[in-house]
Scaffold this motif. Sequence first.
Motif, PDB file in Angstrom:
ATOM      1  N   GLU A 132      30.296  39.837  23.948  1.00  0.00           N
ATOM      2  CA  GLU A 132      31.326  40.860  24.014  1.00  0.00           C
ATOM      3  C   GLU A 132      32.318  40.487  25.100  1.00  0.00           C
ATOM      4  N   ALA A 133      33.568  40.782  24.850  1.00  0.00           N
ATOM      5  CA  ALA A 133      34.623  40.469  25.813  1.00  0.00           C
ATOM      6  C   ALA A 133      34.451  41.329  27.063  1.00  0.00           C
ATOM      7  N   LEU A 134      34.660  40.708  28.225  1.00  0.00           N
ATOM      8  CA  LEU A 134      34.624  41.449  29.476  1.00  0.00           C
ATOM      9  C   LEU A 134      36.019  41.992  29.752  1.00  0.00           C
ATOM     10  N   THR A 135      36.090  43.187  30.286  1.00  0.00           N
ATOM     11  CA  THR A 135      37.400  43.745  30.600  1.00  0.00           C
ATOM     12  C   THR A 135      37.867  43.195  31.936  1.00  0.00           C
ATOM     13  N   GLU A 136      39.167  43.214  32.152  1.00  0.00           N
ATOM     14  CA  GLU A 136      39.700  42.709  33.417  1.00  0.00           C
ATOM     15  C   GLU A 136      39.510  43.718  34.540  1.00  0.00           C
ATOM     16  N   ASN A 137      38.984  44.909  34.225  1.00  0.00           N
ATOM     17  CA  ASN A 137      38.764  45.932  35.243  1.00  0.00           C
ATOM     18  C   ASN A 137      37.388  45.835  35.879  1.00  0.00           C
ATOM     19  N   LEU A 138      36.628  44.796  35.549  1.00  0.00           N
ATOM     20  CA  LEU A 138      35.291  44.628  36.082  1.00  0.00           C
ATOM     21  C   LEU A 138      35.374  44.309  37.575  1.00  0.00           C
ATOM     22  N   VAL A 139      34.641  45.073  38.411  1.00  0.00           N
ATOM     23  CA  VAL A 139      34.689  44.911  39.862  1.00  0.00           C
ATOM     24  C   VAL A 139      33.269  44.682  40.374  1.00  0.00           C
ATOM     25  N   PHE A 140      33.107  43.676  41.241  1.00  0.00           N
ATOM     26  CA  PHE A 140      31.818  43.398  41.855  1.00  0.00           C
ATOM     27  C   PHE A 140      31.892  43.723  43.342  1.00  0.00           C
ATOM     28  N   ASN A 141      30.808  44.275  43.874  1.00  0.00           N
ATOM     29  CA  ASN A 141      30.664  44.493  45.306  1.00  0.00           C
ATOM     30  C   ASN A 141      29.652  43.507  45.829  1.00  0.00           C
ATOM     31  N   TRP A 142      29.954  42.879  46.948  1.00  0.00           N
ATOM     32  CA  TRP A 142      29.100  41.857  47.539  1.00  0.00           C
ATOM     33  C   TRP A 142      27.663  42.364  47.681  1.00  0.00           C
ATOM     34  N   ALA A 143      27.485  43.554  48.142  1.00  0.00           N
ATOM     35  CA  ALA A 143      26.143  44.105  48.393  1.00  0.00           C
ATOM     36  C   ALA A 143      25.371  44.352  47.099  1.00  0.00           C
ATOM     37  N   ASP A 144      26.075  44.456  45.959  1.00  0.00           N
ATOM     38  CA  ASP A 144      25.418  44.754  44.686  1.00  0.00           C
ATOM     39  C   ASP A 144      24.988  43.511  43.918  1.00  0.00           C
ATOM     40  N   ILE A 145      25.269  42.329  44.432  1.00  0.00           N
ATOM     41  CA  ILE A 145      24.926  41.094  43.724  1.00  0.00           C
ATOM     42  C   ILE A 145      23.453  40.777  43.984  1.00  0.00           C
ATOM     43  N   THR A 146      22.643  40.845  42.946  1.00  0.00           N
ATOM     44  CA  THR A 146      21.212  40.566  43.060  1.00  0.00           C
ATOM     45  C   THR A 146      21.002  39.062  43.179  1.00  0.00           C
ATOM     46  N   GLY A 147      20.234  38.643  44.179  1.00  0.00           N
ATOM     47  CA  GLY A 147      19.946  37.225  44.364  1.00  0.00           C
ATOM     48  C   GLY A 147      21.122  36.444  44.926  1.00  0.00           C
ATOM     49  N   GLY A 148      22.143  37.131  45.399  1.00  0.00           N
ATOM     50  CA  GLY A 148      23.333  36.469  45.940  1.00  0.00           C
ATOM     51  C   GLY A 148      23.098  35.953  47.341  1.00  0.00           C
ATOM     52  N   PRO A 149      24.112  35.340  47.926  1.00  0.00           N
ATOM     53  CA  PRO A 149      23.984  34.811  49.291  1.00  0.00           C
ATOM     54  C   PRO A 149      23.709  35.932  50.300  1.00  0.00           C
ATOM     55  N   THR A 150      22.981  35.591  51.334  1.00  0.00           N
ATOM     56  CA  THR A 150      22.696  36.582  52.374  1.00  0.00           C
ATOM     57  C   THR A 150      23.644  36.431  53.554  1.00  0.00           C
ATOM     58  N   ALA A 151      24.405  35.355  53.573  1.00  0.00           N
ATOM     59  CA  ALA A 151      25.338  35.125  54.681  1.00  0.00           C
ATOM     60  C   ALA A 151      26.521  36.086  54.591  1.00  0.00           C
ATOM     61  N   ASP A 152      27.101  36.344  55.732  1.00  0.00           N
ATOM     62  CA  ASP A 152      28.282  37.184  55.802  1.00  0.00           C
ATOM     63  C   ASP A 152      29.439  36.493  55.066  1.00  0.00           C
ATOM     64  N   PRO A 153      30.211  37.220  54.272  1.00  0.00           N
ATOM     65  CA  PRO A 153      31.325  36.598  53.538  1.00  0.00           C
ATOM     66  C   PRO A 153      32.296  35.835  54.444  1.00  0.00           C
ATOM     67  N   ALA A 154      32.535  36.325  55.653  1.00  0.00           N
ATOM     68  CA  ALA A 154      33.447  35.632  56.570  1.00  0.00           C
ATOM     69  C   ALA A 154      32.884  34.259  56.956  1.00  0.00           C
ATOM     70  N   PHE A 155      31.545  34.171  57.136  1.00  0.00           N
ATOM     71  CA  PHE A 155      30.914  32.890  57.453  1.00  0.00           C
ATOM     72  C   PHE A 155      31.065  31.917  56.292  1.00  0.00           C
ATOM     73  N   ILE A 156      30.865  32.404  55.066  1.00  0.00           N
ATOM     74  CA  ILE A 156      31.015  31.545  53.882  1.00  0.00           C
ATOM     75  C   ILE A 156      32.459  31.064  53.761  1.00  0.00           C
ATOM     76  N   ASP A 157      33.421  31.945  54.006  1.00  0.00           N
ATOM     77  CA  ASP A 157      34.837  31.549  53.968  1.00  0.00           C
ATOM     78  C   ASP A 157      35.130  30.474  55.012  1.00  0.00           C
ATOM     79  N   GLN A 158      34.563  30.617  56.208  1.00  0.00           N
ATOM     80  CA  GLN A 158      34.782  29.630  57.272  1.00  0.00           C
ATOM     81  C   GLN A 158      34.148  28.296  56.896  1.00  0.00           C
ATOM     82  N   ALA A 159      32.962  28.322  56.290  1.00  0.00           N
ATOM     83  CA  ALA A 159      32.291  27.087  55.873  1.00  0.00           C
ATOM     84  C   ALA A 159      33.108  26.376  54.799  1.00  0.00           C
TER      85      ALA A 159
END
Length: 187
Positions: free
Chosen positions: A121-148
């Motif tokens: 099924e097509a995904l809508t462009e209104n789909l929004v993800f929150n960093w804290a809601d990503i299961t199994g995602g990175p545990t590092a702070d987003p600012a640290f990942i951006d700096q890396a």
Amino acid sequence: MPAIQIFKETALPGTLQANAIYLVTDPNNASFLSMYVVNSAGTATRRTPTQADIQALAGGGGGGIRRFIVADIAARDALAPADTDSVVVRDASADATVASGAAEYVWDNENTAWIKTSEVEALTENLVFNWADITGGPTADPAFIDQAAASRHNHANKTQLDLIGEDGDQVFTYRGESYVQSGSTNW
């Protein structure tokens, strides 16, 4: 360190140069080539697989899998099923079993019908993800990942990397010394 010679040929020569790479055009299709690597004695080569080798492995020598991607169900229905192994339909919404999006089909010779094997099924462009809601995602702070990510080209061995270059003929050098020599250019 012996220099490596690269030869561009239309056929592999009978006498091979030691420590060489031969790029040989395919006699049936000039868009493809075979690569042969010669040992230090000039007596043995290793060849990379060709398009024909890969097709023989994938499709029993008959040209491989015949897969199509089409715009809609009408385009799928216009295909000759005997010449098709599978088809992906980008907009399969004309299929009553597909609400929206793409679907993949195979032809069933016995029942002379297309069978849906999967759908997306097509995904809508209104789909929004929150960093804290990503299961199994990175545990590092987003600012640290951006700096890396911003520092990805900083290297501890920068001094050694700076010794790599090319000469006036655009030939690879290390510490200013060339290690690649041009051989023939017959194609």
